[in-house]
Design a protein around this motif. Structure first.
Motif, PDB file in Angstrom:
ATOM      1  N   ALA A  76       0.812 -58.421 -46.153  1.00 31.13           N
ATOM      2  CA  ALA A  76      -0.370 -58.201 -47.003  1.00 31.13           C
ATOM      3  C   ALA A  76      -0.474 -56.729 -47.412  1.00 31.13           C
ATOM      4  N   GLU A  96       0.969 -47.555 -41.031  1.00 33.79           N
ATOM      5  CA  GLU A  96       1.567 -48.558 -40.130  1.00 33.79           C
ATOM      6  C   GLU A  96       1.781 -47.938 -38.753  1.00 33.79           C
ATOM      7  N   ARG A 150       7.334 -62.743 -36.408  1.00 31.18           N
ATOM      8  CA  ARG A 150       6.099 -63.247 -37.010  1.00 31.18           C
ATOM      9  C   ARG A 150       6.416 -64.131 -38.220  1.00 31.18           C
ATOM     10  N   THR A 192       9.725 -66.895 -43.206  1.00 30.70           N
ATOM     11  CA  THR A 192       9.766 -67.790 -44.363  1.00 30.70           C
ATOM     12  C   THR A 192       9.199 -67.116 -45.612  1.00 30.70           C
ATOM     13  N   TRP A 229       8.926 -67.797 -27.967  1.00 36.31           N
ATOM     14  CA  TRP A 229      10.009 -67.507 -28.925  1.00 36.31           C
ATOM     15  C   TRP A 229      11.261 -67.070 -28.209  1.00 36.31           C
ATOM     16  N   ASP A 242      -4.084 -61.760 -42.408  1.00 33.93           N
ATOM     17  CA  ASP A 242      -4.541 -62.227 -41.103  1.00 33.93           C
ATOM     18  C   ASP A 242      -5.769 -61.467 -40.606  1.00 33.93           C
ATOM     19  N   ILE A 255       2.443 -65.986 -44.137  1.00 34.79           N
ATOM     20  CA  ILE A 255       2.964 -64.857 -44.920  1.00 34.79           C
ATOM     21  C   ILE A 255       2.623 -65.087 -46.394  1.00 34.79           C
TER      22      ILE A 255
HETATM   23  C1  LIG Z   1       4.109 -67.042 -33.421  1.00 37.72           C
HETATM   24  C2  LIG Z   1       3.847 -66.981 -34.881  1.00 37.72           C
HETATM   25  C3  LIG Z   1       4.793 -67.430 -35.764  1.00 37.72           C
HETATM   26  C4  LIG Z   1       4.550 -67.408 -37.132  1.00 37.72           C
HETATM   27  N1  LIG Z   1       5.496 -67.899 -37.995  1.00 37.72           N
HETATM   28  C5  LIG Z   1       5.272 -67.873 -39.315  1.00 37.72           C
HETATM   29  C6  LIG Z   1       6.253 -68.308 -40.258  1.00 37.72           C
HETATM   30  O1  LIG Z   1       7.346 -68.756 -39.898  1.00 37.72           O
HETATM   31  N2  LIG Z   1       5.953 -68.220 -41.575  1.00 37.72           N
HETATM   32  C7  LIG Z   1       4.753 -67.724 -42.011  1.00 37.72           C
HETATM   33  O2  LIG Z   1       4.533 -67.680 -43.230  1.00 37.72           O
HETATM   34  N3  LIG Z   1       3.822 -67.303 -41.170  1.00 37.72           N
HETATM   35  C8  LIG Z   1       4.041 -67.345 -39.836  1.00 37.72           C
HETATM   36  N4  LIG Z   1       3.086 -66.900 -38.969  1.00 37.72           N
HETATM   37  C9  LIG Z   1       1.852 -66.319 -39.508  1.00 37.72           C
HETATM   38  C10 LIG Z   1       2.175 -64.944 -40.095  1.00 37.72           C
HETATM   39  O3  LIG Z   1       2.866 -64.163 -39.147  1.00 37.72           O
HETATM   40  C11 LIG Z   1       0.933 -64.187 -40.527  1.00 37.72           C
HETATM   41  O4  LIG Z   1       0.025 -65.050 -41.169  1.00 37.72           O
HETATM   42  C12 LIG Z   1       1.300 -63.040 -41.481  1.00 37.72           C
HETATM   43  O5  LIG Z   1       2.238 -62.178 -40.868  1.00 37.72           O
HETATM   44  C13 LIG Z   1       0.071 -62.228 -41.875  1.00 37.72           C
HETATM   45  O6  LIG Z   1       0.454 -61.054 -42.550  1.00 37.72           O
HETATM   46  P1  LIG Z   1      -0.478 -59.768 -42.498  1.00 37.72           P
HETATM   47  O7  LIG Z   1       0.181 -58.721 -43.311  1.00 37.72           O
HETATM   48  O8  LIG Z   1      -1.867 -60.135 -42.812  1.00 37.72           O
HETATM   49  O9  LIG Z   1      -0.502 -59.338 -40.948  1.00 37.72           O
HETATM   50  P2  LIG Z   1       0.681 -58.921 -39.971  1.00 37.72           P
HETATM   51  O10 LIG Z   1       1.949 -59.544 -40.367  1.00 37.72           O
HETATM   52  O11 LIG Z   1       0.195 -59.150 -38.597  1.00 37.72           O
HETATM   53  O12 LIG Z   1       0.827 -57.350 -40.209  1.00 37.72           O
HETATM   54  C14 LIG Z   1      -0.111 -56.434 -39.712  1.00 37.72           C
HETATM   55  C15 LIG Z   1       0.538 -55.070 -39.635  1.00 37.72           C
HETATM   56  O13 LIG Z   1      -0.449 -54.112 -39.233  1.00 37.72           O
HETATM   57  C16 LIG Z   1       0.102 -53.268 -38.232  1.00 37.72           C
HETATM   58  N5  LIG Z   1      -1.012 -52.792 -37.409  1.00 37.72           N
HETATM   59  C17 LIG Z   1      -1.740 -53.481 -36.511  1.00 37.72           C
HETATM   60  N6  LIG Z   1      -2.708 -52.728 -35.993  1.00 37.72           N
HETATM   61  C18 LIG Z   1      -2.605 -51.527 -36.594  1.00 37.72           C
HETATM   62  C19 LIG Z   1      -3.339 -50.302 -36.479  1.00 37.72           C
HETATM   63  N7  LIG Z   1      -4.357 -50.185 -35.636  1.00 37.72           N
HETATM   64  N8  LIG Z   1      -2.965 -49.254 -37.248  1.00 37.72           N
HETATM   65  C20 LIG Z   1      -1.927 -49.346 -38.108  1.00 37.72           C
HETATM   66  N9  LIG Z   1      -1.186 -50.480 -38.245  1.00 37.72           N
HETATM   67  C21 LIG Z   1      -1.527 -51.556 -37.497  1.00 37.72           C
HETATM   68  C22 LIG Z   1       1.076 -54.152 -37.478  1.00 37.72           C
HETATM   69  O14 LIG Z   1       2.051 -53.392 -36.810  1.00 37.72           O
HETATM   70  C23 LIG Z   1       1.677 -54.983 -38.618  1.00 37.72           C
HETATM   71  O15 LIG Z   1       2.771 -54.354 -39.209  1.00 37.72           O
HETATM   72  C24 LIG Z   1       3.318 -66.908 -37.613  1.00 37.72           C
HETATM   73  C25 LIG Z   1       2.358 -66.441 -36.709  1.00 37.72           C
HETATM   74  C26 LIG Z   1       2.609 -66.475 -35.356  1.00 37.72           C
HETATM   75  C27 LIG Z   1       1.568 -65.985 -34.401  1.00 37.72           C
END
Ligand SMILES: Cc1cc2nc3c(=O)[nH]c(=O)nc-3n(C[C@H](O)[C@H](O)[C@H](O)COP(=O)(O)OP(=O)(O)OC[C@H]3O[C@@H](n4cnc5c(N)ncnc54)[C@H](O)[C@@H]3O)c2cc1C
Length: 412
Positions: free
Chosen positions: A16, A35, A45, A48, A189, A289, A302
């Protein structure tokens, strides 16, 4: 304390945050993505990349370059449920540029977005910057404070975007209300080597248990779902019993489960499903998320995070450029994205109940009539494929590329 100022400050370089950072920089907005990790190599995470995300890449004119990176293409996602094989999604039904799902390690995907962002001078990615608190003045969020190896930092911005994932620090400090949806499972995992001739099914589910297997070329990235809170109990029973659980679902792994020498080779990822009641307050927006933690079911989290980023950029680029972002703009983003989020979380829960729950530990190894109906009817197959491959209310890139801004009449 080092202090900087930008137009938009994004916390979290996940799908995101990186996509939003790239889109805003591409539209000429000063954006800083913070980050906490030093690189994108982190806990698994999901790998796909859905047809709708590939469509976004196409609209951004970077699809060809993206697909040059090592990846696997899955035109049909098949699974074994009980003793029957079902097609989860057949991408041939889609009318998208790519009729397949790409499997690419998430760090490569994020690296690619960072590389694209860096083409624009207004894109600033600060790694190893952990956001710890929000700066609030007169009831308004005006920036963040965080830590870096070089010491504390303060970033002030017209808008802070919380994209720091399921355990978002930003939302914890925002005072925004979280509605817990609940996730009845966690995921273990691990990696197991992949051999020529292995079946190419993406998941195996039987008697309340499920094993997801993602092709990473020379190994399988495997996820074994367990009822929430039972991982410790399972660990106490020993690794042999866990290995047996895996081979019951996928017998062809019998010759390599011993690659899991002990529990150090298995990682527990806790699953959480929730959403914010309001995704914003003055000066702050949460997306991905951080706004709605998604379960891994269907592998759509994702995709949703990317779609949130596209919708947010579409709404925000112009007001950010003019310095007029208001809560009305932020509310517009929530209005646009809340419906797809709610429906997706609901459908994920239904899939889990129908596929995981219906195949009860002691129950018959037959599919529920709903799954059977979904499987056999072409129209329902199409709908199901669209849900997985494209999602509900797909977003399209409407922000300009500053590099060719004259074509949009964007520069004044
Ligand atoms: C076990 C598991 C398996 C999954 N498998 C899939 C899949 O196969 N396909 C799929 O589409 N979705 C999958 N998901 C869901 C998917 O991972 C998330 O919905 C997606 O990654 C959300 O993206 P995001 O950018 O919102 O958050 P995230 O991917 O969680 O990214 C958040 C980022 O913020 C950073 N961060 C956190 N706290 C801080 C802070 N305080 N300061 C600075 N940076 C910070 C983290 O390091 C990370 O890089 C899975 C989830 C889980 C739990």
């Amino acid at each position: 304390m080092s202090t900087s100022r930008g137009t938009c400050c994004i916390t979290g370089g996940g799908p995101a945050g990186m996509m939003l950072g790239y889109l805003l920089a591409r539209a000429g907005i000063e954006v800083m993505v913070l980050e906490k990790h030093a690189d994108f190599l982190r806990d698994f995470r999901g790998d796909t990349i859905h047809p709708s995300t590939l469509e976004v890449m196409h609209e951004l004119d970077v699809l060809e370059e993206f697909l040059k990176r090592p990846h696997q293409e899955i035109p049909r996602a098949r699974a074994r449920i009980g003793c029957e094989e079902v097609v989860l999604g057949d991408m041939a039904y889609l009318r998208t540029q790519c009729r397949f799902m790409a499997l690419m390690p998430q760090w490569d995907f994020l690296d690619f977005l960072a590389e694209q962002g860096r083409r624009y001078p207004t894109f600033h990615l600060r790694m190893q910057t952990e956001v710890t608190e929000l700066i609030e003045e007169q009831g308004q969020i005006v920036g963040i404070r965080g830590n870096t190896p070089a010491g504390p930092v303060e970033v002030r911005a017209d808008l802070v975007v919380g994209a720091d994932g399921r355990n978002s620090v930003v939302r914890d400090h925002s005072g925004l209300t979280v509605e817990e949806v609940g996730a009845p499972m966690d995921v273990l995992w691990m990696r197991l080597s992949r051999r020529d001739g292995d079946p190419d099914l993406i998941a195996y589910s039987d008697r309340g248990r499920a094993l997801v297997m993602l092709d990473r070329g020379n190994y399988w990235q495997c996820g074994f779902s367990v009822p929430k809170g039972t991982a410790e109990e399972m660990q106490a029973k020993g690794i042999e019993e866990f290995r047996a659980g895996i081979t019951q679902l996928a017998p062809f792994l019998l010759d390599r489960v011993t690659e899991l020498r002990d529990w150090n080779d298995v990682k527990l990822l806790t699953v959480r499903v929730d959403r914010l009641r309001h995704w914003y307050r003055t000066g702050l927006l949460c997306i991905g998320d951080a706004a709605h933690a998604m379960s891994p079911v269907g592998g759509v989290g994702i995709n949703l995070a990317i779609q949130d980023a596209v919708a947010a950029a579409n709404v925000l680029a112009e007001p950010l450029r003019k310095g007029t972002v208001s809560t009305r703009d932020l509310a517009k983003i929530q209005r646009r994205r809340e419906f797809p989020t709610r429906i997706t979380q609901r459908v994920q829960a239904l899939i889990r109940q129908q596929v995981g729950g219906s195949l009860d530990v002691s129950g018959p190894r037959r599919l529920s009539w709903i799954v059977r109906l979904l499987e056999r009817t072409t129209l329902l197959r199409r709908i199901r494929t669209r849900f997985i491959g494209v999602g509900i209310r797909p977003e399209h890139v409407k922000t300009p590329d500053i590099a060719s801004a004259h074509t949009f009449g964007y520069m004044r």
